[in-house]
Design a protein around this motif. Structure first.
Motif, PDB file in Angstrom:
ATOM      1  N   PHE A  38       0.751  -1.235  -0.130  1.00 29.00           N
ATOM      2  CA  PHE A  38      -0.052  -0.017  -0.017  1.00 29.00           C
ATOM      3  C   PHE A  38       0.849   1.273  -0.115  1.00 29.00           C
ATOM      4  N   ILE A  39       2.221   1.239  -0.159  1.00 28.79           N
ATOM      5  CA  ILE A  39       2.938   2.208  -0.057  1.00 28.79           C
ATOM      6  C   ILE A  39       2.921   3.354  -1.383  1.00 28.79           C
ATOM      7  N   ALA A  40       2.542   2.725  -2.452  1.00 25.88           N
ATOM      8  CA  ALA A  40       2.251   3.517  -3.694  1.00 25.88           C
ATOM      9  C   ALA A  40       0.972   4.146  -3.570  1.00 25.88           C
ATOM     10  N   PRO A  41      -0.365   3.616  -3.113  1.00 26.66           N
ATOM     11  CA  PRO A  41      -1.663   4.258  -2.843  1.00 26.66           C
ATOM     12  C   PRO A  41      -1.345   5.205  -1.945  1.00 26.66           C
ATOM     13  N   ALA A  42      -0.887   5.046  -0.742  1.00 23.92           N
ATOM     14  CA  ALA A  42      -0.525   5.843   0.217  1.00 23.92           C
ATOM     15  C   ALA A  42       0.059   7.198  -0.189  1.00 23.92           C
ATOM     16  N   LEU A  43       1.063   6.965  -1.135  1.00 24.20           N
ATOM     17  CA  LEU A  43       1.744   8.358  -1.502  1.00 24.20           C
ATOM     18  C   LEU A  43       1.216   8.786  -2.493  1.00 24.20           C
ATOM     19  N   GLY A  44       0.153   8.278  -3.201  1.00 23.94           N
ATOM     20  CA  GLY A  44      -0.799   8.857  -4.116  1.00 23.94           C
ATOM     21  C   GLY A  44      -2.035   9.554  -3.477  1.00 23.94           C
TER      22      GLY A  44
END
Length: 319
Positions: A38-44
Motif C-alpha cells: 500500500f506504499i504507492a497508494p498511500a503516496l498517491g
C-alpha cells in the motif's frame, strides 16, 4: 497558492513520530510489513491532498522559472553520481557497495521528495516538475552514468517508470487540483488537517520500509551505513549550497536540495538485483530509510523557518 503557516500539531513532532514508529518496526516488523503493498497508494493519497492545496497558477509559475528546473536537473544527475564516486574512493568501499552507491546516485528523484517538499513548506509545484523531468530523462541519463562510471551497460523500463509516476504523482495531483477548483470554499477543514495526515502516512511508510528491510538493516556493515548517510547528506547540502550559488532564493534552494537528496532508491535496488549482485542492492535499501529520516528532520526545521523567509523574498526570484 499554497498556504504557508506556522507548523502546528503533529508537524512539530514529525521526526520524533517517524523515529518512534521506525524503532517499533525494528522490534515488531509484523505490525508494519503488511503495508508494503500500500506504499504507492498511500503516496498517491498524499499527492491528492496536496493537489487540493495548489492552483494551476502554481505550476505555471514554476514552469516559467525554467532556469531553476535546469539547475535542479543538472544537480540531480551530477552531484549524487560524483558524490558516490568520491565516497567510494575516500572510504575505500568494496566493489559491490560502490556499485550500489553509484546506482542510487544515478537514479532520478523519488516521489517521496514531493511529500517532504510539501511538509518543508518548499515549492511543491517545482518539486513535482523536477521529479517528472528527471524521471523522463532517467532512461537515458541513468544508463549513461552507470556505463561511464562502472563500465556496465544497463536498461531501464521507460514506460514502466512513467506509469508509476503517473499513477502515484500526476493522476492524484490533478484530481486534487480539479476538486479544489470545483469545491474551493468547502475544502478548508481538509486543508487544515492535511499536514497532520501527511505526517502520519509518510511516517507509516518509513516504518514499513524499515520493517521490510529489517534483516538487512540489522546485519548491515557499518561502512555501508556511513557511506549511505554521507551520500544522502551530501545530496541535501550540495543541492542547497550550489543552488544558492546560482542566486536562487531559499525556497527554491530547499526544494532542489530535497529533490537532489531524495532518490528513487527502489529503482536502484531493482537495477542492482537485475544487473549486479544482491549486496549491491544494500545501499539502495538503506538509502530509502535514511533519506526519509533526514528528510523528516529537514522538513521540520525548514517548515518552522519558511514563513519568515517568505516575507523577505520575492515569489520565486533571487533573494
Amino acid at each position: 497558492m499554497q498556504q504557508i503557516t506556522k507548523p502546528q500539531g503533529l508537524e512539530r513532532h514529525f521526526p520524533l513520530i517517524a523515529a518512534g514508529l521506525s524503532g517499533l518496526a525494528l522490534l515488531r516488523p509484523e505490525l508494519f510489513s503488511w503495508a508494503g503493498a500500500f506504499i504507492a497508494p498511500a503516496l498517491g493519497l498524499i499527492m491528492f491532498g496536496m493537489g487540493m492545496t495548489l492552483d494551476w497558477e502554481d505550476f505555471k509559475g514554476a514552469a516559467a522559472r525554467w532556469p531553476s528546473i535546469l539547475i535542479g536537473l543538472s544537480l540531480q544527475y551530477s552531484v549524487m553520481p560524483l558524490a558516490a564516486v568520491t565516497l567510494g574512493a575516500v572510504l575505500g568501499l568494496p566493489r559491490d557497495l560502490l556499485v550500489g552507491l553509484v546506482l542510487v546516485g544515478a537514479c532520478p528523484g523519488g516521489t517521496a521528495s514531493n511529500v517532504i517538499a510539501y511538509l518543508a513548506r518548499a515549492d511543491v509545484a517545482l518539486s513535482v516538475l523536477l521529479t517528472l523531468c528527471s524521471t523522463v530523462l532517467a532512461p537515458l541519463a541513468t544508463p549513461a552514468l552507470v556505463e561511464w562510471i562502472l563500465g556496465h551497460r544497463i536498461e531501464i523500463d521507460f514506460y514502466g517508470m512513467m506509469r508509476s509516476v503517473f499513477w502515484i504523482v500526476v493522476f492524484p495531483l490533478m484530481d486534487g487540483l480539479i476538486l479544489r477548483r470545483l469545491l474551493r470554499r468547502h475544502l478548508a477543514p481538509v486543508q487544515r488537517a492535511l499536514p497532520s495526515v501527511s505526517i502520519l502516512v509518510i511516517s507509516l511508510v518509513i516504518a514499513c520500509v524499515m520493517a521490510l528491510n529489517r534483516e538487512a538493516i540489522l546485519a548491515f556493515p557499518g561502512l555501508a551505513l556511513l557511506a549511505v548517510t554521507a551520500h544522502n547528506l551530501l545530496g541535501f547540502g550540495l543541492g542547497y549550497g550550489l543552488t544558492r550559488l546560482f542566486r536562487r532564493n531559499t525556497t527554491e534552494a530547499r526544494t532542489i536540495a530535497i529533490e537532489v537528496g531524495m532518490q528513487n532508491s527502489g529503482l536502484a535496488v531493482a537495477l542492482a538485483v537485475k544487473h549486479f549482485t544482491v549486496l549491491a542492492a544494500l545501499p539502495g535499501a538503506l538509502f530509502s530509510l535514511i533519506q526519509n529520516m533526514t528528510g523528516a528532520v529537514l522538513a521540520r526545521r525548514w517548515s518552522a523557518r519558511q514563513a519568515s523567509d517568505r516575507k523577505n523574498e520575492g515569489p520565486g526570484g533571487p533573494s
